[in-house]
Design an enzyme around this catalytic site. Structure first.
Site, PDB file in Angstrom:
ATOM      1  N   HIS A 112      32.171  39.970  41.705  1.00 38.02           N
ATOM      2  CA  HIS A 112      32.618  41.092  42.281  1.00 38.02           C
ATOM      3  C   HIS A 112      32.159  42.368  41.497  1.00 38.02           C
ATOM      4  O   HIS A 112      31.330  42.298  40.691  1.00 38.02           O
ATOM      5  CB  HIS A 112      34.310  41.079  42.114  1.00 38.02           C
ATOM      6  CG  HIS A 112      34.611  41.038  40.712  1.00 38.02           C
ATOM      7  ND1 HIS A 112      34.422  39.858  39.707  1.00 38.02           N
ATOM      8  CD2 HIS A 112      35.324  41.942  39.838  1.00 38.02           C
ATOM      9  CE1 HIS A 112      35.095  40.167  38.581  1.00 38.02           C
ATOM     10  NE2 HIS A 112      35.449  41.604  38.682  1.00 38.02           N
ATOM     11  N   ASP A 114      33.585  46.355  40.579  1.00 36.56           N
ATOM     12  CA  ASP A 114      34.706  46.767  40.108  1.00 36.56           C
ATOM     13  C   ASP A 114      35.080  47.891  41.029  1.00 36.56           C
ATOM     14  O   ASP A 114      34.229  48.942  41.366  1.00 36.56           O
ATOM     15  CB  ASP A 114      34.684  47.379  38.801  1.00 36.56           C
ATOM     16  CG  ASP A 114      34.997  46.179  37.853  1.00 36.56           C
ATOM     17  OD1 ASP A 114      35.433  45.075  38.265  1.00 36.56           O
ATOM     18  OD2 ASP A 114      34.434  46.472  36.623  1.00 36.56           O
TER      19      ASP A 114
END
Length: 286
Positions: A112, A114
């Site tokens: 991922h 952020d």
């Protein structure tokens, strides 16, 4: 700043008294020779920023700094964010504590980038080890510029101009009672960002979709969007694009959120891992 090349694994920076030790050909480098508890001069901060842009994530060992020093160092790179999940009564809201133990398993074990649900996602984050398990709990980063370069010319052309939507609720909805979702969306509405982002400092292009927050590609058939996103997100899992950090007491990692993704290995349960994160605000992707 002298460029650190793969065939020259350690280089001396010309503008500041630190050395750069690359950990892979394109992503990850250790910075040696600095004490982050001290106030660094502007030339050193500028050189660190160049190293961050080039290597996407930079690492520091033996930095036993305080929370105040952690925040002060981060402030040299820009305005700091306060994460919505930070307790409202916390004395230092810039700190996001990420703590896991036998009663709370780690949940950041997926690739991922952020806060891509923000209109202006973060420049980057500075993560400090507070308490570590004896073994495990490594963090990995993926070079999303290299991931983009690895795509075919045909696929690059297809992605040109596409926008994807990012949602706070996709990543954090499970932590919030369903009756509060509408209010959360009003405060943090979904945002559209380019599928291929241009780095504001280097001008390099990178893939800017991630499993945690990207929901769909705007104005694309849902099935086609789902299939395309699956293929694009899979690129972060390519070992040739990655670097892995084994944490030690006093270790700090500073990553560029605009050109990398990360993955926190949650292999240490039921042991305890506590990290403090400070995040530098960024700009609207283009």
């Amino acid at each position: 700043m002298e460029t650190a090349q793969a065939q020259r694994p350690t280089t001396q920076d010309s503008a500041a008294s630190f050395t750069v030790e690359p950990q892979s050909p394109t992503i990850g480098a250790f910075i040696h020779g600095l004490d982050l508890s001290q106030t660094l001069d502007d030339a050193t901060i500028d050189a660190l920023r160049q190293a961050l842009v080039q290597w996407k994530v930079i690492f520091f060992r033996d930095q036993h700094i305080s929370t105040d020093e952690h925040i002060a160092f981060a402030q040299r790179f820009g305005e700091l964010e306060v994460h919505p999940l930070t307790p409202a009564d916390q004395d230092q809201p810039e700190i996001l504590r990420i703590a896991h133990n036998k009663d709370k398993r780690g949940t950041e074990n997926f690739w991922h980038s952020d806060v891509t649900w923000r209109p202006q996602p973060s420049l980057g984050s500075i993560l400090r080890a507070v308490k570590l398990p004896d073994v495990g709990g490594d963090t990995l980063w993926a070079d999303m510029e290299a991931a983009y370069q690895g795509l075919s010319d045909e696929l690059k052309e297809r992605l040109d101009g596409l926008q994807a939507q990012h949602s706070f609720l996709k990543g954090f909805g499970h932590l919030i009672p369903e009756e509060q979702h509408e209010g959360v969306l009003a405060k943090h509405p979904p945002q559209n960002h380019p599928v291929v982002r241009t780095h504001p400092e280097s001008g390099h292009k990178s893939l800017y979709v991630n499993i945690a927050f990207t929901t769909h590609i705007v104005d694309m058939d849902p099935k086609e969007s789902k299939a395309l996103l699956k293929d694009l997100m899979r690129t972060a899992s390519t070992p040739e694009y990655q670097v892995r950090l084994r944490w030690q007491p006093g270790t700090i990692a500073f990553w560029d959120n605009r050109s990398s993704q990360h993955y926190a290995a949650s292999d240490y349960w039921p042991h305890t891992r506590v990290m403090d994160r400070v995040t530098v605000a960024g700009e609207k992707p283009f």
